[in-house]
Scaffold this motif. Structure first.
Motif, mmCIF file in Angstrom:
data_model
loop_
_atom_site.group_PDB
_atom_site.id
_atom_site.type_symbol
_atom_site.label_atom_id
_atom_site.label_comp_id
_atom_site.label_asym_id
_atom_site.label_seq_id
_atom_site.Cartn_x
_atom_site.Cartn_y
_atom_site.Cartn_z
ATOM 1 N N ILE A 1 26.775 -24.666 7.617
ATOM 2 C CA ILE A 1 28.099 -24.309 8.081
ATOM 3 C C ILE A 1 28.814 -23.176 7.144
ATOM 4 O O ILE A 1 28.869 -23.366 5.996
ATOM 5 C CB ILE A 1 29.049 -25.642 7.985
ATOM 6 N N ASP B 1 19.763 -23.540 16.948
ATOM 7 C CA ASP B 1 21.050 -23.639 17.392
ATOM 8 C C ASP B 1 22.154 -23.184 16.519
ATOM 9 O O ASP B 1 22.753 -23.657 15.758
ATOM 10 C CB ASP B 1 21.244 -25.296 17.523
ATOM 11 N N VAL C 1 16.284 -24.143 8.551
ATOM 12 C CA VAL C 1 17.590 -24.639 9.170
ATOM 13 C C VAL C 1 17.527 -24.767 10.627
ATOM 14 O O VAL C 1 17.424 -23.759 11.266
ATOM 15 C CB VAL C 1 18.579 -23.869 8.501
ATOM 16 N N ARG D 1 20.424 -25.808 12.589
ATOM 17 C CA ARG D 1 21.684 -25.410 13.180
ATOM 18 C C ARG D 1 22.402 -24.724 12.230
ATOM 19 O O ARG D 1 22.564 -24.885 11.067
ATOM 20 C CB ARG D 1 22.366 -26.613 13.537
ATOM 21 N N VAL D 2 23.055 -23.754 12.667
ATOM 22 C CA VAL D 2 24.204 -22.953 12.049
ATOM 23 C C VAL D 2 25.470 -22.827 12.844
ATOM 24 O O VAL D 2 25.464 -22.246 13.806
ATOM 25 C CB VAL D 2 23.590 -21.673 11.880
ATOM 26 N N SER E 1 19.268 -32.986 7.334
ATOM 27 C CA SER E 1 18.831 -33.753 8.873
ATOM 28 C C SER E 1 19.529 -34.651 9.403
ATOM 29 O O SER E 1 19.724 -34.880 10.609
ATOM 30 C CB SER E 1 17.242 -33.765 8.928
ATOM 31 N N GLY F 1 22.635 -35.228 8.520
ATOM 32 C CA GLY F 1 24.272 -35.013 8.469
ATOM 33 C C GLY F 1 24.770 -35.223 6.935
ATOM 34 O O GLY F 1 26.066 -35.152 7.020
ATOM 35 N N THR G 1 21.797 -28.450 8.697
ATOM 36 C CA THR G 1 22.773 -27.744 9.296
ATOM 37 C C THR G 1 23.357 -26.797 8.163
ATOM 38 O O THR G 1 23.639 -27.368 7.055
ATOM 39 C CB THR G 1 23.822 -28.562 9.840
#
Length: 360
Positions: A64, A115, A88, A90-91, A28, A30, A62
């Motif tokens: 990626i 997101d 999760v 963000r993707v 969370s 980063g 996130t």
């Protein structure tokens, strides 16, 4: 995203016909938490592999990933649901999935409040290009490989050693042979070099089918590819007219274990290989995802003229050869190669190696 793309490459030779996919998980805040990739066809996808390593640290984090998460039940469950279950937030995905059976993961995640967004990345596009090409064209990804001297010669003079590249370069080629589904050559190479085209001194993820483009069906039973056809799958492709005219010779080749295919040209040959070609370790018969071309300049130029080559691997030795005849000229000039996008370059021993993207 570039780190995820590097992870994806680890699946080459095992993941196909699925795409090579890599995934990186951030927490969370980063910070890097975990990474994963699609190890093999039928196994866990990259997102699931990375989430296993991340555990609870993936929550509100996130993901990626090089390719849009799949949204269908195949041999494994949908990755979009796995990301949602992991919490999760963000993707980011480097490429959109063109496969209608699997696409829609981004929409599903957004509808669930995640997101999810497309984050274009050249490295992700490069590693996903073979899959995208296969889906779009129905043809296998084709790599043409050759070794050349510093003065652009791919054959030595009579009486000289035939090897141009060094042992390190040849080892790299053998590793790639063990990752592809088919090795394509032409009759010029068969007559001049009498190659085996097998994987030697390298671990093989696959047993590539050896394919000879022989339009006139002139290959002799004394050739190594024919003599070993019962040991390693071998296909000889010719025109329908040649197969009809040389039916007796065709039956003799079949007795040696050679599979014959009558096709109308190189594009039709590749399409047939995409339909059925490779013998996987499990014994399954499936279509070719990747074809490695090890042939003379004539066949390489013909494939290139029809837009059928995707990548070229060029190994350039530091020595010169001089004029060794018209068949010794490399398929592409130095200027033509320099005009193609560079995927990778480096060295193997004393040889310079470059991978150039031709089309895809």
């Amino acid at each position: 995203m570039e780190r995820a793309a590097r992870m994806a490459l680890r699946g080459h030779g095992q993941a196909e016909p699925n795409p090579m996919v890599g995934c990186v998980i951030l927490d969370s805040s980063g910070n890097f938490v975990a990474e994963g990739y699609h190890h093999r066809c039928g196994g866990a996808h990259a997102e699931v592999d990375a989430l296993r390593h991340a555990g609870a640290r993936a929550r509100n984090g996130t993901a990626i990933v090089t390719l849009e998460p799949c949204n269908h039940h195949g041999r494994t469950g949908p990755c979009s649901q796995a990301l949602l279950n992991a919490g999760v937030a963000r993707v980011a995905y480097g490429c959109c999935d063109p496969n209608p059976k699997a696409a829609g993961g981004g929409d599903m995640l957004r509808a669930a409040g995640v997101d999810a967004f497309h984050l274009p990345c050249a490295a992700a596009e490069r590693v996903t290009a073979p899959f995208l090409y296969r889906v779009r064209t129905g043809l296998p990804w084709v790599i043409a490989k050759w070794a050349q001297s510093a003065d652009g010669r791919i054959a030595t003079k009579p009486g000289e050693p035939r090897w141009i590249s060094g042992p390190e370069s040849r080892a790299m080629v053998h590793r790639e042979r063990g990752r592809v589904d088919a090795i394509l050559t032409g009759m010029g190479t068969v007559l001049t070099d009498d190659p085996l085209l097998t994987v030697r001194e390298a671990r093989a993820s696959r047993t590539p089918v050896r394919v000879v483009w022989d339009p006139r069906l002139s290959i002799g039973v004394d050739r190594a590819l024919v003599r070993t056809a019962r040991e390693t799958p071998t296909v000889v492709a010719c025109t329908p007219e040649a197969l009809a005219a040389r039916s007796v010779h065709a039956n003799t080749l079949r007795e040696y274990g050679v599979e014959l295919r009558a096709v109308d040209g190189l594009r039709a040959l590749l399409a047939s290989l995409r339909t059925q070609c490779a013998t996987l370790p499990a014994g399954d018969r499936t279509g070719a995802s990747t074809v490695l071309v090890e042939a003379g300049a004539g066949l390489v130029r013909s494939l290139h003229a029809e837009g059928l080559i995707n990548d070229v691997w060029v190994f350039t030795a530091p020595h010169t050869i001089g004029d060794a005849g018209p068949r010794s000229m490399a398929p592409m000039s130095a200027a033509a190669l320099a005009g193609l996008p560079c995927v990778w370059h480096g060295t193997r021993g004393v040889d310079a190696v470059e991978v150039r993207r031709v089309g895809g």
